[in-house]
Design a protein around this motif. Structure first.
Motif, PDB file in Angstrom:
ATOM      1  N   HIS A 205       0.781  -1.379   0.147  1.00  0.00           N
ATOM      2  CA  HIS A 205      -0.507  -0.244   0.133  1.00  0.00           C
ATOM      3  C   HIS A 205       0.935   1.344   0.290  1.00  0.00           C
ATOM      4  CE1 HIS A 205      -3.367   2.456   2.070  1.00  0.00           C
ATOM      5  NE2 HIS A 205      -3.189   2.489   0.768  1.00  0.00           N
ATOM      6  N   TYR A 206       1.016   1.551  -1.392  1.00  0.00           N
ATOM      7  CA  TYR A 206       1.975   2.895  -1.465  1.00  0.00           C
ATOM      8  C   TYR A 206       1.055   4.729  -1.054  1.00  0.00           C
ATOM      9  CZ  TYR A 206       4.002  -0.175  -4.605  1.00  0.00           C
ATOM     10  OH  TYR A 206       4.802  -1.244  -4.989  1.00  0.00           O
ATOM     11  N   ASN A 207       0.756   4.073   0.809  1.00  0.00           N
ATOM     12  CA  ASN A 207       0.163   5.361   1.659  1.00  0.00           C
ATOM     13  C   ASN A 207       0.110   6.720   1.347  1.00  0.00           C
ATOM     14  OD1 ASN A 207       1.590   4.737   3.597  1.00  0.00           O
ATOM     15  ND2 ASN A 207      -0.044   4.821   4.907  1.00  0.00           N
ATOM     16  N   LEU A 208      -0.132   7.959   1.734  1.00  0.00           N
ATOM     17  CA  LEU A 208       0.786   9.505   2.125  1.00  0.00           C
ATOM     18  C   LEU A 208       1.224   9.486   0.702  1.00  0.00           C
ATOM     19  CD1 LEU A 208       1.633   8.755   5.506  1.00  0.00           C
ATOM     20  CD2 LEU A 208      -0.439   9.886   4.402  1.00  0.00           C
ATOM     21  N   PHE A 209       2.518   9.681   0.927  1.00  0.00           N
ATOM     22  CA  PHE A 209       3.344  10.648  -0.129  1.00  0.00           C
ATOM     23  C   PHE A 209       4.671   9.676  -0.667  1.00  0.00           C
ATOM     24  CE2 PHE A 209       1.940  13.513   2.816  1.00  0.00           C
ATOM     25  CZ  PHE A 209       1.439  14.643   1.815  1.00  0.00           C
ATOM     26  N   ASP A 210       4.155   7.892  -0.293  1.00  0.00           N
ATOM     27  CA  ASP A 210       5.043   7.376  -0.400  1.00  0.00           C
ATOM     28  C   ASP A 210       4.827   5.924  -2.152  1.00  0.00           C
ATOM     29  OD1 ASP A 210       7.593   7.794   1.228  1.00  0.00           O
ATOM     30  OD2 ASP A 210       5.959   6.160   2.531  1.00  0.00           O
ATOM     31  N   LYS A 211       4.687   7.050  -2.734  1.00  0.00           N
ATOM     32  CA  LYS A 211       4.478   6.880  -4.120  1.00  0.00           C
ATOM     33  C   LYS A 211       5.906   6.736  -5.334  1.00  0.00           C
ATOM     34  CE  LYS A 211      -0.169   8.547  -3.013  1.00  0.00           C
ATOM     35  NZ  LYS A 211      -0.398   7.456  -2.437  1.00  0.00           N
ATOM     36  N   PRO A 212       5.095   4.961  -6.263  1.00  0.00           N
ATOM     37  CA  PRO A 212       6.686   5.143  -6.966  1.00  0.00           C
ATOM     38  C   PRO A 212       6.683   6.040  -8.192  1.00  0.00           C
ATOM     39  CG  PRO A 212       5.349   3.341  -6.196  1.00  0.00           C
ATOM     40  CD  PRO A 212       4.806   3.781  -5.487  1.00  0.00           C
ATOM     41  N   TRP A 213       5.381   6.321  -8.207  1.00  0.00           N
ATOM     42  CA  TRP A 213       4.870   6.583  -9.998  1.00  0.00           C
ATOM     43  C   TRP A 213       4.983   8.357  -9.478  1.00  0.00           C
ATOM     44  CZ3 TRP A 213       1.290   3.937  -6.991  1.00  0.00           C
ATOM     45  CH2 TRP A 213       0.709   4.927  -6.517  1.00  0.00           C
ATOM     46  N   CYS A 214       5.281   8.742  -8.250  1.00  0.00           N
ATOM     47  CA  CYS A 214       6.485  10.387  -7.788  1.00  0.00           C
ATOM     48  C   CYS A 214       7.869  10.472  -7.948  1.00  0.00           C
ATOM     49  CB  CYS A 214       5.202  11.148  -6.897  1.00  0.00           C
ATOM     50  SG  CYS A 214       3.669  11.235  -6.862  1.00  0.00           S
ATOM     51  N   TYR A 215       8.096   9.476  -6.911  1.00  0.00           N
ATOM     52  CA  TYR A 215       9.710   9.459  -6.525  1.00  0.00           C
ATOM     53  C   TYR A 215      10.294   8.466  -6.978  1.00  0.00           C
ATOM     54  CZ  TYR A 215       7.362  13.436  -3.500  1.00  0.00           C
ATOM     55  OH  TYR A 215       6.767  14.262  -3.252  1.00  0.00           O
TER      56      TYR A 215
END
Length: 342
Positions: A262-272
């Protein structure tokens, strides 16, 4: 309530095999799964659906329901292509009931993003009375595990199967909010993005109407709107699942065998870059019809957007510190006896 595990029978004789194949549609246990999204989350949902389908047990049937707000017909058609044998995908627009929830600051997700979809999971038991048990999943996930194993977990008379939200529990600055605003111990404050739901019990105890009554009467200020209502209402009536069912890329070592990421909050591989568990996401994303859009989104994720993320996180923490001192909080209302939990 059917909690039958979806495990294949390895003792069947060859003589019976053809006959059982013909009866699969009636004998396979059915697993209902729900997502709620809007147009902006369609690319990530494609990854969630693909991973779910690719790792699903062939001993079960899966009825996936996507309850959506403002999605284009061509987007729905592209996502529909993921469906397959024993893996149906249906799309349902949100009811007008959801339109009555107004856009005010206390309903913002991550302190900066409002969407009606975050409340819809609270209404699912009433929207789908044909189911007594179901799974709810956020769309910012990847599912390397077999979801049927989660569905087989018995809930008995509890409302939910949940995982502790250690992305919040591990933030010291938010422990005050969880304890003194929501009224839950930080180690028992659960994440609402992955839920095993006892629809029958939630209908019998009128979860949806209790939520609407409380929201209309108190307008509680929150940092995680639906999650905080569920934590306050369902306190002590949940089953805590193995944390691998809601593996979050926060300040913990990666689980060796995550079942749901679950890539919750701001931990998203499509952003970082360098997000924990990112390899699982990109391995599936490359097979998605939305892959080029996902890559373009990441390439275009600007420094200004990243700066806004940092500001939003700081705002979330700041509001979390301030809310417990307000005159009306969930903890104060419930512990004073003004309101009863479910």
């Amino acid at each position: 309530m059917n909690t039958m595990a979806c495990m294949p029978n390895t003792t069947r004789s060859p003589r019976r095999l053809v006959q059982e194949r013909n009866s699969d549609m009636t004998t396979k246990p059915n697993i209902p799964i729900f997502f709620t999204i809007d147009e902006g989350y369609a690319p990530w949902l494609s990854v969630a659906l693909l991973s779910l389908k690719e790792n699903a047990s062939p001993a079960c049937r899966y009825d996936v329901h996507v309850v959506y707000h403002n999605m284009r017909p061509d987007t729905i058609e592209r996502l529909s292509r993921i469906a397959g044998d024993d893996f149906s995908i249906s799309f349902l627009p949100m009811t007008e009931t959801m339109e009555s929830i107004t856009d005010w600051e206390g309903n913002y997700l991550r302190a900066d993003y409002f969407t009606l979809t975050i409340f819809t999971r609270l209404f699912l038991p009433d929207m789908f009375p044909q189911y007594d048990k179901a799974i709810y999943l956020d769309s910012d996930i990847c599912v390397p595990g077999d979801i049927s194993k989660m569905y087989a977990i018995a809930l008995e008379d509890n409302y939910l199967g949940v995982v502790n939200d250690y992305s919040i529990a591990n933030v010291l600055e938010l422990n005050h909010y969880v304890k003194d605003a929501v009224g839950v111990d930080k180690d028992h404050y659960f994440n609402s993005g992955i839920l095993l739901m006892n629809f029958q019990a939630m209908r019998e105890h009128h979860l949806a109407s209790r939520f609407l009554d409380l929201m209309a009467k108190y307008h509680f200020d929150t940092i995680a709107p639906d999650q905080d209502y569920l934590n306050a209402l369902c306190k002590d009536k949940v089953v805590y699942l193995d944390p691998t069912w809601d593996s979050m890329p926060c300040d913990l070592d990666e689980f060796e065998n995550p079942q749901i990421i679950h890539y919750n909050l701001f931990d998203k591989p499509w952003c970082y870059d360098d997000v924990k568990y990112e390899k699982y996401f990109w391995d599936v994303a490359k097979r998605s019809d939305f892959y080029e859009e996902i890559v373009a989104y990441k390439q275009g994720y600007s420094d200004a957007q990243k700066q806004k993320d940092a500001q939003s996180l700081a705002q979330l923490v700041s509001r979390g510190n301030a809310i417990p001192d307000q005159a009306v909080t969930m903890r104060k209302v419930f512990e004073s006896g003004q309101e009863a939990r479910l």
